[in-house]
Design a protein around this motif. Sequence first.
Motif, PDB file in Angstrom:
ATOM      1  N   SER A   1      -6.848  -6.780  12.391  1.00  0.00           N
ATOM      2  CA  SER A   1      -8.204  -6.562  11.852  1.00  0.00           C
ATOM      3  C   SER A   1      -8.871  -5.368  12.518  1.00  0.00           C
ATOM      4  CB  SER A   1      -9.066  -7.811  12.047  1.00  0.00           C
ATOM      5  OG  SER A   1      -8.527  -8.895  11.339  1.00  0.00           O
ATOM      6  N   LYS A   2      -8.653  -5.251  13.815  1.00  0.00           N
ATOM      7  CA  LYS A   2      -9.254  -4.134  14.557  1.00  0.00           C
ATOM      8  C   LYS A   2      -8.686  -2.801  14.069  1.00  0.00           C
ATOM      9  CE  LYS A   2     -10.286  -2.397  19.170  1.00  0.00           C
ATOM     10  NZ  LYS A   2     -10.088  -2.499  20.600  1.00  0.00           N
TER      11      LYS A   2
ATOM     12  N   ASN B   1      -9.760  -2.290  10.338  1.00  0.00           N
ATOM     13  CA  ASN B   1     -11.197  -2.460  10.107  1.00  0.00           C
ATOM     14  C   ASN B   1     -11.483  -3.550   9.053  1.00  0.00           C
ATOM     15  OD1 ASN B   1     -13.849  -1.923  10.722  1.00  0.00           O
ATOM     16  ND2 ASN B   1     -14.080  -0.380   9.121  1.00  0.00           N
TER      17      ASN B   1
ATOM     18  N   GLN C   1     -12.647  -7.608   8.167  1.00  0.00           N
ATOM     19  CA  GLN C   1     -13.430  -8.725   8.713  1.00  0.00           C
ATOM     20  C   GLN C   1     -12.561  -9.979   8.680  1.00  0.00           C
ATOM     21  OE1 GLN C   1     -17.492  -9.055   7.430  1.00  0.00           O
ATOM     22  NE2 GLN C   1     -17.591 -11.249   7.833  1.00  0.00           N
TER      23      GLN C   1
ATOM     24  N   ILE D   1     -14.069  -6.827  16.791  1.00  0.00           N
ATOM     25  CA  ILE D   1     -13.990  -6.816  15.324  1.00  0.00           C
ATOM     26  C   ILE D   1     -15.182  -7.558  14.716  1.00  0.00           C
ATOM     27  CG2 ILE D   1     -11.466  -6.747  15.395  1.00  0.00           C
ATOM     28  CD1 ILE D   1     -11.570  -9.753  14.469  1.00  0.00           C
ATOM     29  N   ASP D   2     -15.357  -7.380  13.406  1.00  0.00           N
ATOM     30  CA  ASP D   2     -16.302  -8.212  12.653  1.00  0.00           C
ATOM     31  C   ASP D   2     -15.609  -9.548  12.384  1.00  0.00           C
ATOM     32  OD1 ASP D   2     -18.314  -6.330  12.518  1.00  0.00           O
ATOM     33  OD2 ASP D   2     -17.551  -5.451  10.658  1.00  0.00           O
TER      34      ASP D   2
END
Length: 299
Positions: A104-105, A108, A110, A155-156
């Motif tokens: 995810s990081k 990008n 969520q 991350i989100d």
Amino acid sequence: MIKVVITGSNGLLGQSLLNLLLKEKDKYKVYGFSRGINRSGKEDFNYVSIDITKENDLKENLFNIKPDFIINTAAMTQVDDCETNKEACDLLNVTVVKWLAEVSKEINAQLIHISTDFIFDGKKGYYKETDEANPLSYYGLSKLRSEEVLVKTEIDYTILRTILVYGKVFDMSRNNIVLWVRSMLAEAKEITIVNDQYRMPTYVEDLAMACKISMDKKATGIYNISSNTLLSIYEIAQQIAEVFKLDKSLIKPISTTTLNQRASRPPKTGFDLSKTNKKLEFYPKSFKEDLYRFKETLI
């Protein structure tokens, strides 16, 4: 198009999410990750047969897809099994979450992750998102660790904590309390139910909707998702009997101590839903109201 990967797409929540998101095919491009064949009864999405506990396979597939959202519904949730098979529990409930966060990081995305009321010791009930966790079981500990993985990342992320999820989908590999009580009583079988554990059961359709709202609002942080009324499990069974017009006298109350379960259960959980009401603009109903909604889907 918003690309969404659902891990555990063959499960109860996974299939419910597929059904919900596929109603808006012009908005979402959906990928389902699960072991074995696609059991959802749906073919209008991208199914990936995968063992997500294999790091390379998981990461390679995610990097190829580059989803905007990953919804992680996969978990080892059998509380007593987690107590005796801690390695398998850690792998699926903690390590896989770490891998999902790493991907995810990089892309990008969520990450929406499902957690549980079992991170609490059940001494007070009506838990807020900010209350201190103190799990009594290894399952609860593994889910707390999975939350900590996300809280420490950059991350989100969205963590949706939930309680005693029930519902029905196309191909069920596991039972849940509502279907089990209904089936036993329909066969006129006597059942024993604990009367000293308190919960707020969650209709799977509500949990799926909370996942969708979290995406649509890009809501991050931790949220509680359950029905809005605290009941003993015995009262839960009684309400199931009432709604399905079955014989309540077949339900016999017992105490938790008579069960001799491997893992300890929190006596009284339940959630404070005020943050969910305010931030997600989501207003769960009572268990009985949800049961009537569920009953309509079975007719």
